[in-house]
Design a protein around this motif. Structure first.
Motif, PDB file in Angstrom:
ATOM      1  N   GLY A   1       6.352 -14.110 -20.512  1.00  0.00           N
ATOM      2  CA  GLY A   1       6.829 -14.852 -21.675  1.00  0.00           C
ATOM      3  C   GLY A   1       6.190 -16.219 -21.828  1.00  0.00           C
ATOM      4  N   ALA A   2       5.282 -16.552 -20.925  1.00  0.00           N
ATOM      5  CA  ALA A   2       4.582 -17.845 -20.944  1.00  0.00           C
ATOM      6  C   ALA A   2       3.313 -17.685 -20.121  1.00  0.00           C
ATOM      7  CB  ALA A   2       5.463 -18.940 -20.367  1.00  0.00           C
TER       8      ALA A   2
ATOM      9  N   VAL B   1      -0.220 -11.254 -19.244  1.00  0.00           N
ATOM     10  CA  VAL B   1       0.620 -12.279 -18.605  1.00  0.00           C
ATOM     11  C   VAL B   1       1.696 -12.760 -19.577  1.00  0.00           C
ATOM     12  CG1 VAL B   1       0.627 -14.612 -17.622  1.00  0.00           C
ATOM     13  CG2 VAL B   1      -1.177 -12.993 -16.975  1.00  0.00           C
ATOM     14  N   LEU B   2       1.307 -12.985 -20.830  1.00  0.00           N
ATOM     15  CA  LEU B   2       2.289 -13.407 -21.837  1.00  0.00           C
ATOM     16  C   LEU B   2       3.429 -12.404 -21.966  1.00  0.00           C
ATOM     17  CD1 LEU B   2       0.374 -14.827 -24.930  1.00  0.00           C
ATOM     18  CD2 LEU B   2       2.221 -15.925 -23.664  1.00  0.00           C
ATOM     19  N   ASP B   3       3.069 -11.122 -22.017  1.00  0.00           N
ATOM     20  CA  ASP B   3       4.093 -10.091 -22.181  1.00  0.00           C
ATOM     21  C   ASP B   3       4.972  -9.956 -20.941  1.00  0.00           C
ATOM     22  OD1 ASP B   3       3.209  -9.640 -24.744  1.00  0.00           O
ATOM     23  OD2 ASP B   3       2.153  -7.775 -24.277  1.00  0.00           O
TER      24      ASP B   3
ATOM     25  N   MET C   1      10.835 -21.426 -31.117  1.00  0.00           N
ATOM     26  CA  MET C   1       9.515 -21.839 -31.571  1.00  0.00           C
ATOM     27  C   MET C   1       8.513 -21.732 -30.418  1.00  0.00           C
ATOM     28  SD  MET C   1       8.389 -25.457 -33.328  1.00  0.00           S
ATOM     29  CE  MET C   1       9.379 -25.161 -34.780  1.00  0.00           C
ATOM     30  N   SER C   2       7.331 -21.229 -30.702  1.00  0.00           N
ATOM     31  CA  SER C   2       6.329 -21.019 -29.670  1.00  0.00           C
ATOM     32  C   SER C   2       5.790 -22.336 -29.120  1.00  0.00           C
ATOM     33  CB  SER C   2       5.164 -20.211 -30.221  1.00  0.00           C
ATOM     34  OG  SER C   2       4.114 -20.176 -29.285  1.00  0.00           O
ATOM     35  N   LYS C   3       5.557 -22.341 -27.809  1.00  0.00           N
ATOM     36  CA  LYS C   3       4.954 -23.502 -27.151  1.00  0.00           C
ATOM     37  C   LYS C   3       3.468 -23.274 -26.898  1.00  0.00           C
ATOM     38  CE  LYS C   3       9.122 -25.103 -24.884  1.00  0.00           C
ATOM     39  NZ  LYS C   3       9.685 -25.633 -23.638  1.00  0.00           N
ATOM     40  N   ILE C   4       2.901 -22.224 -27.516  1.00  0.00           N
ATOM     41  CA  ILE C   4       1.514 -21.838 -27.267  1.00  0.00           C
ATOM     42  C   ILE C   4       0.717 -21.890 -28.566  1.00  0.00           C
ATOM     43  CG2 ILE C   4       0.025 -19.897 -26.588  1.00  0.00           C
ATOM     44  CD1 ILE C   4       2.311 -19.051 -24.686  1.00  0.00           C
ATOM     45  N   ALA C   5      -0.493 -22.467 -28.470  1.00  0.00           N
ATOM     46  CA  ALA C   5      -1.396 -22.496 -29.621  1.00  0.00           C
ATOM     47  C   ALA C   5      -2.800 -22.109 -29.182  1.00  0.00           C
ATOM     48  CB  ALA C   5      -1.419 -23.884 -30.260  1.00  0.00           C
ATOM     49  N   VAL C   6      -3.448 -21.289 -29.996  1.00  0.00           N
ATOM     50  CA  VAL C   6      -4.872 -21.018 -29.825  1.00  0.00           C
ATOM     51  C   VAL C   6      -5.628 -22.026 -30.667  1.00  0.00           C
ATOM     52  CG1 VAL C   6      -6.742 -19.379 -30.262  1.00  0.00           C
ATOM     53  CG2 VAL C   6      -4.562 -18.557 -29.369  1.00  0.00           C
ATOM     54  N   LEU C   7      -6.644 -22.630 -30.066  1.00  0.00           N
ATOM     55  CA  LEU C   7      -7.533 -23.535 -30.792  1.00  0.00           C
ATOM     56  C   LEU C   7      -8.900 -22.870 -30.855  1.00  0.00           C
ATOM     57  CD1 LEU C   7      -6.696 -26.885 -28.919  1.00  0.00           C
ATOM     58  CD2 LEU C   7      -5.498 -25.876 -30.873  1.00  0.00           C
ATOM     59  N   THR C   8      -9.401 -22.606 -32.065  1.00  0.00           N
ATOM     60  CA  THR C   8     -10.770 -22.101 -32.182  1.00  0.00           C
ATOM     61  C   THR C   8     -11.680 -23.280 -32.531  1.00  0.00           C
ATOM     62  OG1 THR C   8     -10.955 -21.600 -34.565  1.00  0.00           O
ATOM     63  CG2 THR C   8      -9.812 -19.964 -33.170  1.00  0.00           C
ATOM     64  N   ASN C   9     -12.921 -23.181 -32.130  1.00  0.00           N
ATOM     65  CA  ASN C   9     -13.898 -24.238 -32.397  1.00  0.00           C
ATOM     66  C   ASN C   9     -15.085 -23.689 -33.162  1.00  0.00           C
ATOM     67  OD1 ASN C   9     -13.433 -26.960 -30.775  1.00  0.00           O
ATOM     68  ND2 ASN C   9     -12.659 -25.278 -29.502  1.00  0.00           N
ATOM     69  N   ASP C  10     -15.390 -24.299 -34.304  1.00  0.00           N
ATOM     70  CA  ASP C  10     -16.684 -24.156 -34.971  1.00  0.00           C
ATOM     71  C   ASP C  10     -17.041 -22.739 -35.411  1.00  0.00           C
ATOM     72  OD1 ASP C  10     -16.580 -26.762 -34.171  1.00  0.00           O
ATOM     73  OD2 ASP C  10     -18.484 -26.759 -33.116  1.00  0.00           O
ATOM     74  N   LEU C  11     -16.054 -21.929 -35.736  1.00  0.00           N
ATOM     75  CA  LEU C  11     -16.330 -20.576 -36.227  1.00  0.00           C
ATOM     76  C   LEU C  11     -16.621 -20.673 -37.723  1.00  0.00           C
ATOM     77  CD1 LEU C  11     -13.576 -18.605 -34.275  1.00  0.00           C
ATOM     78  CD2 LEU C  11     -16.023 -18.811 -33.733  1.00  0.00           C
ATOM     79  N   GLN C  12     -17.725 -21.340 -38.035  1.00  0.00           N
ATOM     80  CA  GLN C  12     -18.084 -21.689 -39.407  1.00  0.00           C
ATOM     81  C   GLN C  12     -19.440 -21.082 -39.742  1.00  0.00           C
ATOM     82  OE1 GLN C  12     -16.723 -25.778 -37.882  1.00  0.00           O
ATOM     83  NE2 GLN C  12     -17.228 -26.130 -40.033  1.00  0.00           N
TER      84      GLN C  12
END
Length: 194
Positions: free
Chosen positions: A184-185, A179-181, A1-12
């Motif tokens: 791996g983190a 960097v991720l590739d 399971m991934s330990k990484i999350a993208v959080l977007t803000n207010d793309l409304q």
């Protein structure tokens, strides 16, 4: 399971359409921003869209010529379709920070997330406050500089300088993927105080 999350803000819709400067900034960022989100999803990482929903009783909620924008159930409050995928999580917030009086921290912890990539609009308000709150909760924070927008470039530049000096690794989205590739983190920023 991934330990990484993208959080977007207010793309409304209603927040982006507030003025021509926001429309232009988001339009310029959209092609590489949506490509970045696609790459993140392809690698199995989480995407959370933080959706501002204004409470009519909130005296601090910004009004546009007397109109309260982004009310629950309105088209204006919806996340812009270009940024959404079926597997993404849309989460309401009532203030600038995605962590303030929400269960975002608990939801991220339940997924085992320890690294957040904070994106969206506006860099100097919602991105910055969400990053600070993530830092207070112990997250490793990265901010892809080409996936954050502000109506004014000087506001974005000032916020990115503050973020880099305080709590986040600031780079562009291509470097994040590289960097991720390679590793791996995403390594944690070494926080130094003067």
């Amino acid at each position: 399971m991934s330990k990484i999350a993208v959080l977007t803000n207010d793309l409304q819709y209603e927040l982006v359409e507030k003025n021509p400067e926001r429309v232009a900034a988001v339009a310029a960022a959209t092609p590489h921003f949506t490509a970045f989100l696609d790459e993140i999803r392809r690698r199995g990482h989480h995407v959370f869209h933080l959706q501002l929903v204004n409470d009519p009783d909130d005296p601090n909620a910004e009004r546009y010529d007397g109109h309260l924008p982004v009310q629950r159930g309105t088209r204006g409050a919806e996340i812009i379709e270009d940024f959404l995928a079926p597997e993404d999580v849309v989460m309401e917030k009532s203030k600038d920070s995605g962590f303030y009086e929400t269960d975002l921290h608990e939801r991220l912890q339940a997924l085992g997330v320890d690294t957040v990539l904070i994106t969206g609009m506006q860099t100097q308000i919602c991105v910055q406050t969400t990053a600070a709150d993530a830092f207070f909760r112990g997250y490793n924070i990265w901010v892809p500089s080409d996936c954050v927008v502000s109506a004014r470039q000087e506001d974005k530049d000032r916020a990115l300088e503050w973020l880099a000096g305080y709590c986040a690794t600031v780079s562009d989205s291509a470097e994040v993927i590289s960097v991720l590739d390679a590793e791996g983190a995403l390594p944690r920023k070494n926080i130094k105080t003067p």
